[in-house]
Write a protein that holds these residues in place. Sequence first.
Motif, short mmCIF file in Angstrom:
data_model
loop_
_atom_site.label_atom_id
_atom_site.label_comp_id
_atom_site.label_asym_id
_atom_site.label_seq_id
_atom_site.Cartn_x
_atom_site.Cartn_y
_atom_site.Cartn_z
N ASP A 357 0.73 -1.15 0.13
CA ASP A 357 -0.07 0.02 0.13
C ASP A 357 1.03 1.22 -0.13
OD1 ASP A 357 0.87 -0.07 2.58
OD2 ASP A 357 -0.85 0.01 3.65
N LEU A 358 2.14 1.20 0.33
CA LEU A 358 2.89 2.29 0.01
C LEU A 358 3.85 2.43 -1.16
CD1 LEU A 358 4.64 2.41 3.70
CD2 LEU A 358 2.78 3.73 2.94
N LEU A 363 7.09 5.13 -4.91
CA LEU A 363 7.57 5.37 -6.52
C LEU A 363 7.38 6.80 -6.83
CD1 LEU A 363 8.45 3.68 -8.86
CD2 LEU A 363 6.09 3.24 -9.46
N TYR A 364 6.41 7.61 -6.55
CA TYR A 364 6.21 8.98 -6.82
C TYR A 364 7.16 9.87 -6.09
CZ TYR A 364 3.67 13.20 -7.22
OH TYR A 364 3.42 14.73 -7.50
N ASP A 365 7.73 9.42 -4.77
CA ASP A 365 8.51 10.16 -3.99
C ASP A 365 9.90 10.12 -4.84
OD1 ASP A 365 9.38 11.64 -1.46
OD2 ASP A 365 10.51 9.93 -1.44
N LEU A 447 18.06 5.82 -14.39
CA LEU A 447 17.49 4.97 -13.31
C LEU A 447 16.64 4.03 -13.86
CD1 LEU A 447 16.92 4.62 -10.36
CD2 LEU A 447 15.21 6.38 -10.71
N VAL A 448 17.06 2.90 -13.54
CA VAL A 448 15.85 1.83 -13.70
C VAL A 448 15.38 1.18 -12.34
CG1 VAL A 448 15.92 -0.78 -14.28
CG2 VAL A 448 17.04 0.99 -15.79
N ILE A 449 13.88 1.13 -12.22
CA ILE A 449 13.34 0.81 -11.05
C ILE A 449 12.40 -0.35 -11.41
CG2 ILE A 449 11.34 1.56 -9.46
CD1 ILE A 449 11.86 4.30 -10.04
N LEU A 478 15.18 -1.72 -6.81
CA LEU A 478 14.33 -2.89 -6.97
C LEU A 478 13.29 -2.57 -5.66
CD1 LEU A 478 13.37 -5.79 -7.65
CD2 LEU A 478 15.20 -6.96 -6.38
N LEU A 479 12.05 -2.50 -5.82
CA LEU A 479 11.26 -2.12 -4.88
C LEU A 479 10.23 -3.44 -4.64
CD1 LEU A 479 9.55 -0.14 -3.16
CD2 LEU A 479 8.31 0.54 -4.96
#
Length: 586
Positions: A357-358, A363-365, A447-449, A478-479
């Motif tokens: 839920d975060l 990601l936006y931050d 940047l690669v996420i 990596l998230l």
Amino acid sequence: MASGDLLLRAHAGAPVLARAFSCRLLVPARRRSGLISPLAASKVGIADVVGRVRSGGADQKRRRRDAKEGFGFSGVATRRELIDDEKVEQDEEDEALKLGVEKNGGETGGVDGSYLSETRFDQCAISPLSMKAVKDAGYERMTEVQEATLPIILQGKDVLAKAKTGTGKTVAFLLPAIEVLSTLPHQRGQLRPPINLLVMCPTRELANQVAVEARKLLRYHRTLGVQVVIGGTRLTQEQRSMQANPCQILVATPGRLKDHLENTPGFSTRLKGVKVLVLDEADRLLDMGFRRDIEKIIASIPRERQTLLFSATVPEEVRQISHVAMKKDYRFINTVKEGDEETHAQVSQMYMVAPLDLHFSILYDVLKKHVAEDADYKVIIFCTTAMVTKLVAEVLSQLKLNIREIHSRKSQSARTKVSDEFRKSKGLILVSSDVSARGVDYPDVTLVIQVGVPADREQYIHRLGRTGRKGKEGQGLLLLAPWEKYFLGAVKDLSIAESAVPPVDSSVETEVRNAVRKVEMKSKECAYQAWLGYYNSNKTIGRDKSRLVHLAEEFSQSMGLAVPPAIPRNILRKMGLNNVPGLRSS
């Protein structure tokens, strides 16, 4: 062993010493220096992930044997979606082939100079017409992969080459194959000429990319032509195109090749002329489930041929297909040195673990900070499936970020357009499924996420490889959700450091919640279904179905839904989830 020798392995595993310069190469291969020590892993703040503007500078002096796509292509490479119940709308072949190609001239041919050998193409016994085309393309020195493989292939040997993506392997197999074809009798204007060179690629984009390179090398071979047959285009359109533009070189995806074999009159007869067979990215071909198609196609072409397999990895399945496809005395050439990882020394790798839920807020931050601190930002966000990609792109677009999306549900022309725009531009964020994970040459990605657990270690590496290219530095993040932490064991040797979860301001949370709320319900339903399918197929997470249902509910809540969407019964049956408690059906 002499400095110019290559240690090869025959089929039976016995070492064979072969002279590398049998095609009159005059300059011996250089001995290369060792690898750069990896970045030390440490716990750092998120500012370390997003806070620096990267550039080549003095770091370009650091030499690595990493894969670098050598020819400035704009093509992209796909990975098959795990849950893909709808057919993808695609345009006709002529649209699919409209790939923008940057021609990088000079002696490097688009490859950063530190990744080339000292051996020049004019030191190899290739025909004057091919040499002229090579010079026109701007290629003077060979890449190290070309230096290692070209002499053996030119001898007519079957070759299994372990070569990383982006090392110039396309020219390594095309150039000697064209040399073989140039010696065959060809009749200009023949309506159905035999297909003499057959190249199988795992994806539409890679097939198009290979064809673009072939056309450059065929520039002065007036009697030779190339065609592409790929999935996602109309079969009848391809049939008309092959009739109108006869060719001796065919580049194809296996599924569509099998379609023509079964449905196109005279096609099987044309395949009886194959002199050279190439399996490009053989590991990916097999990973995507094409083994049966490949075996059927191999059974349809002459046994007396030269076969070339190029693969970034050589797992058991690749070795098995090599036994089927190749002569017993084939050569194994390993151009990937021990300890030479696919990841780049220039890429700072971080991971972050946070509840689902975060994820949108984090990601936006991260993106806001990166955009603010790097005026030339260029970001790729990889998601688990096409429909999750669509969802993430829509949420971030609502947050007024400069977003483009690319995935398998987009038409081929739309994908090509977005790929070309992203390749040429800066100040963009590309949200992507794995159509952009492998073999893509997007310059200057900062940047690669990667959001969510990758399918495997190789996928993580290929995605990360979109940044830190051509000697420039890059960043990777990596998230993961807490229950995805198991994946870190697969990449623990890659110097990936933990990053602290940034505190998210309440105003940012509100902004993100509002953005999620504005996304259409249909997008959320499709994302939920695709998410469930992806993790259901994951051996670690999908094993416990009741836990999987609970995690899917978490994902549903992260999209602002109080109740998870219902899933059509036939889809649940396909997933093997039709009797699992907690899932709503429709």
